[in-house]
Design an enzyme around this catalytic site. Structure first.
Site, PDB file in Angstrom:
ATOM      1  N   GLU A  47      24.303   8.574  19.585  1.00 29.28           N
ATOM      2  CA  GLU A  47      24.803   7.204  19.737  1.00 29.28           C
ATOM      3  C   GLU A  47      26.189   7.223  20.371  1.00 29.28           C
ATOM      4  O   GLU A  47      27.141   7.720  19.777  1.00 29.28           O
ATOM      5  CB  GLU A  47      24.881   6.511  18.362  1.00 29.28           C
ATOM      6  CG  GLU A  47      25.511   5.118  18.447  1.00 29.28           C
ATOM      7  CD  GLU A  47      25.824   4.513  17.077  1.00 29.28           C
ATOM      8  OE1 GLU A  47      25.208   4.917  16.064  1.00 29.28           O
ATOM      9  OE2 GLU A  47      26.718   3.643  17.015  1.00 29.28           O
ATOM     10  N   ARG A  51      32.988   1.624  22.939  1.00 31.02           N
ATOM     11  CA  ARG A  51      34.346   1.275  22.531  1.00 31.02           C
ATOM     12  C   ARG A  51      35.382   1.833  23.457  1.00 31.02           C
ATOM     13  O   ARG A  51      36.579   1.672  23.225  1.00 31.02           O
ATOM     14  CB  ARG A  51      34.631   1.849  21.139  1.00 31.02           C
ATOM     15  CG  ARG A  51      33.868   1.161  20.076  1.00 31.02           C
ATOM     16  CD  ARG A  51      34.274   1.707  18.728  1.00 31.02           C
ATOM     17  NE  ARG A  51      33.132   1.680  17.873  1.00 31.02           N
ATOM     18  CZ  ARG A  51      33.046   2.297  16.716  1.00 31.02           C
ATOM     19  NH1 ARG A  51      34.078   3.003  16.269  1.00 31.02           N
ATOM     20  NH2 ARG A  51      31.975   2.202  15.996  1.00 31.02           N
ATOM     21  N   THR A  74      27.759   0.060  18.889  1.00 30.69           N
ATOM     22  CA  THR A  74      28.745  -1.019  18.951  1.00 30.69           C
ATOM     23  C   THR A  74      28.310  -2.116  19.923  1.00 30.69           C
ATOM     24  O   THR A  74      29.116  -2.670  20.668  1.00 30.69           O
ATOM     25  CB  THR A  74      30.168  -0.514  19.312  1.00 30.69           C
ATOM     26  OG1 THR A  74      30.389   0.773  18.730  1.00 30.69           O
ATOM     27  CG2 THR A  74      31.229  -1.441  18.766  1.00 30.69           C
ATOM     28  N   LYS A 134      20.473  -0.468  10.086  1.00 30.34           N
ATOM     29  CA  LYS A 134      21.636   0.383   9.807  1.00 30.34           C
ATOM     30  C   LYS A 134      22.368  -0.226   8.613  1.00 30.34           C
ATOM     31  O   LYS A 134      22.631  -1.435   8.606  1.00 30.34           O
ATOM     32  CB  LYS A 134      22.537   0.385  11.044  1.00 30.34           C
ATOM     33  CG  LYS A 134      23.965   0.866  10.836  1.00 30.34           C
ATOM     34  CD  LYS A 134      24.692   0.947  12.171  1.00 30.34           C
ATOM     35  CE  LYS A 134      26.198   1.052  11.976  1.00 30.34           C
ATOM     36  NZ  LYS A 134      26.896   1.437  13.213  1.00 30.34           N
TER      37      LYS A 134
END
Ligand code: 3PG
Length: 213
Positions: A47, A51, A74, A134
């Protein structure tokens, strides 16, 4: 893609290894070496968090690495979803979930692992068809005890707890019947990524596989 299809794909992904590394990449030039080290260590699902300015280029580079499955984390907006998909992300991860984000992932065929922190959030996602979610932020939100408690009334939802998970507390989650795998950044420490210490990262990945499988 339906939420059910997304959940099936993500369940299979989460079952490939006990940990999904959560990666923050400042230099896309590091992406290939980092992905190779993690895959070699036994962690194929990666993943990359959106960011940093380098994140989308990093996904493009990692998508070329044999044996790896790269996703974008994100995800906050529909634009993030489109960008991630265009860069070659094969799955998406979000800290929470909004209708706009879910709509965008379904429309763009990006299987999303949506975030939930409470029973109500897990129920709303389940109502829409997301059976794989998640659990975030896992430790700050009560840790394995909280996830176990959510699993009692809602056993049909399975989770990837993320946030504050480490080699030492991961077993507490992985022994729960509603946990498929965990997410964590500890296998790719920022200093090792910055210095390109791929041997150390491969060793951390291999340690996670051997202790948590
Ligand atoms: C994150 O959002 O950065 C992830 O939840 C990873 O958290 P961690 O750094 O505590 O593993």
């Amino acid at each position: 893609m339906t939420p059910q299809q997304a959940s099936e794909l993500n369940e299979a992904l989460c079952r490939r290894a006990p940990v999904i590394p959560v990666l923050v990449i400042d230099d896309a030039g590091q992406a290939e070496g980092l992905a190779q080290a993690l895959v070699k260590g036994g962690l194929p699902a990666l993943e990359v968090t959106l960011r940093t300015p380098a994140a989308l280029d990093a996904i493009r580079e990692m998508a070329k690495v044999a044996g790896g499955v790269v996703g974008a984390g994100t995800l906050l907006t529909p634009r993030d979803v489109e960008n991630a998909k265009a860069a070659g992300a094969q799955f998406g991860v979000a800290p929470g979930a909004t209708d706009r984000l879910l709509d965008a992932c379904e429309a763009n065929d990006l299987p999303l692992l949506p975030g939930a922190a409470t029973a109500s959030e897990a129920m709303r996602l389940l109502e829409r068809g997301y059976t794989v979610q998640k659990f975030f932020p896992a430790e700050a939100n009560g840790g394995a005890a909280a996830l176990k408690a959510i699993g009692a009334p809602i056993p049909q939802v399975r989770f990837c707890p993320t946030g504050g998970v480490s080699l030492s507390n991961a077993p507490d989650y992985l022994k729960l019947s509603n946990t498929l795998c965990v997410g964590g950044s500890w296998v790719a420490p920022s200093d090792a990524v910055a210095s390109g210490d791929w041997d150390r990262i491969e060793a951390l990945a291999a340690e996670a596989v051997s202790k948590l499988s």
